[in-house]
Design an enzyme around this catalytic site. Structure first.
Site, PDB file in Angstrom:
ATOM      1  N   CYS A  86       0.842  -1.196   0.000  1.00  0.00           N
ATOM      2  CA  CYS A  86       0.000   0.000   0.000  1.00  0.00           C
ATOM      3  C   CYS A  86       0.880   1.250   0.000  1.00  0.00           C
ATOM      4  O   CYS A  86       1.538   1.535  -0.993  1.00  0.00           O
ATOM      5  CB  CYS A  86      -0.979  -0.044   1.169  1.00  0.00           C
ATOM      6  SG  CYS A  86      -2.397   1.073   0.972  1.00  0.00           S
ATOM      7  N   HIS A 194      -3.535  -5.766   1.052  1.00  0.00           N
ATOM      8  CA  HIS A 194      -2.871  -6.007   2.336  1.00  0.00           C
ATOM      9  C   HIS A 194      -2.885  -7.486   2.724  1.00  0.00           C
ATOM     10  O   HIS A 194      -3.828  -7.947   3.395  1.00  0.00           O
ATOM     11  CB  HIS A 194      -3.584  -5.218   3.438  1.00  0.00           C
ATOM     12  CG  HIS A 194      -3.387  -3.750   3.382  1.00  0.00           C
ATOM     13  ND1 HIS A 194      -2.379  -3.106   4.058  1.00  0.00           N
ATOM     14  CD2 HIS A 194      -4.085  -2.779   2.732  1.00  0.00           C
ATOM     15  CE1 HIS A 194      -2.440  -1.803   3.834  1.00  0.00           C
ATOM     16  NE2 HIS A 194      -3.470  -1.574   3.028  1.00  0.00           N
ATOM     17  N   GLU A 196      -1.096  -8.790   5.031  1.00  0.00           N
ATOM     18  CA  GLU A 196      -0.931  -8.864   6.486  1.00  0.00           C
ATOM     19  C   GLU A 196      -2.265  -8.709   7.215  1.00  0.00           C
ATOM     20  O   GLU A 196      -2.364  -9.042   8.405  1.00  0.00           O
ATOM     21  CB  GLU A 196       0.073  -7.799   6.957  1.00  0.00           C
ATOM     22  CG  GLU A 196      -0.457  -6.391   7.077  1.00  0.00           C
ATOM     23  CD  GLU A 196      -0.589  -5.641   5.761  1.00  0.00           C
ATOM     24  OE1 GLU A 196      -0.853  -4.416   5.793  1.00  0.00           O
ATOM     25  OE2 GLU A 196      -0.441  -6.262   4.675  1.00  0.00           O
TER      26      GLU A 196
END
Length: 222
Positions: A86, A194, A196
């Site tokens: 990002c 994302h 994560e």
């Protein structure tokens, strides 16, 4: 695998990446943006999502001028692995470690939702936990995720297998539906979604876990 996570003022996904990397077996060190060196023996540097320096000037522009940026560039140029997610992707394009730029979303609105992605190249360390053509679902959360590059650059990225992920339903206007790209040597990945935030069942999905696990396995074999 030894990993360093860079923290800028405005980073908000640094701890998330650290947790995902630790779950994959990595030793993780948090590195403040005013430091001018990375820890010795680092294999991977992660540049997290967020809004570094409040996204002033351009997203990632000020972060790319921070003291740690020189060490990050040197790490990449000597063949080290770098993961930018990002805002981290935006920083990597500002550093010219990856081609192109991230523009305002085509709809001029911030987007925060889970989107389908296609793994277009499973032959990199970052994507080795997936199969080529596999569809996964990862969250996005950005206002400036519209990937842009000129026609020549896009042709090169596609022809040389540097497109790592594409959107199944393009949310932001990115050219060629690009969601993530790797450098020519395959050791730098920038992506807007994302992983994560999809690495634990409590997140509502675990499709991001394979990125970190596959990366850890790949680096153990290097």
């Amino acid at each position: 695998m030894k990993a360093a996570v860079i923290v800028f003022p405005g980073s908000n996904c640094d701890r998330d990446i650290a947790v995902a990397l630790k779950q994959a077996g990595a030793q993780v060190t948090m590195v403040w943006h005013k430091d001018d060196a990375l820890p010795d023996g680092v294999d991977l540097v992660a540049v997290p999502g967020g809004f570094s320096f409040g996204d002033y000037l351009r997203c990632g522009a000020i972060a790319a001028q921070s003291p740690i940026a020189r060490a990050l560039r040197f790490h990449a140029e000597r063949g080290g692995y770098v993961l930018g997610i990002c805002n981290g992707f935006q920083v990597l394009t500002e550093l010219k470690l990856l081609p192109g730029a991230l523009l305002r979303n085509a709809g001029l609105r911030y987007i925060c939702r889970t989107v389908p992605l296609t793994v277009t190249n499973a032959g990199t360390a970052f994507t080795s936990g997936y199969a080529a053509g596999q569809t996964i679902a990862l969250p996005i959360a950005h206002h400036d995720g519209n990937y842009f590059a000129d026609d020549e650059t896009l042709a090169r990225l596609k022809g040389e297998g540097q497109v790592a992920f594409t959107y199944g339903d393009n949310p932001n206007g990115s050219r060629h539906d690009i969601a993530g790209i790797v450098s020519a040597n395959g050791r730098v990945l920038g992506m807007m979604p994302h992983p994560e935030r999809a690495a634990d069942p409590a997140h509502g999905g675990t499709d991001g876990r394979a990125l970190f696990a596959g990366l850890a396995d790949a680096l153990e074999r290097v």
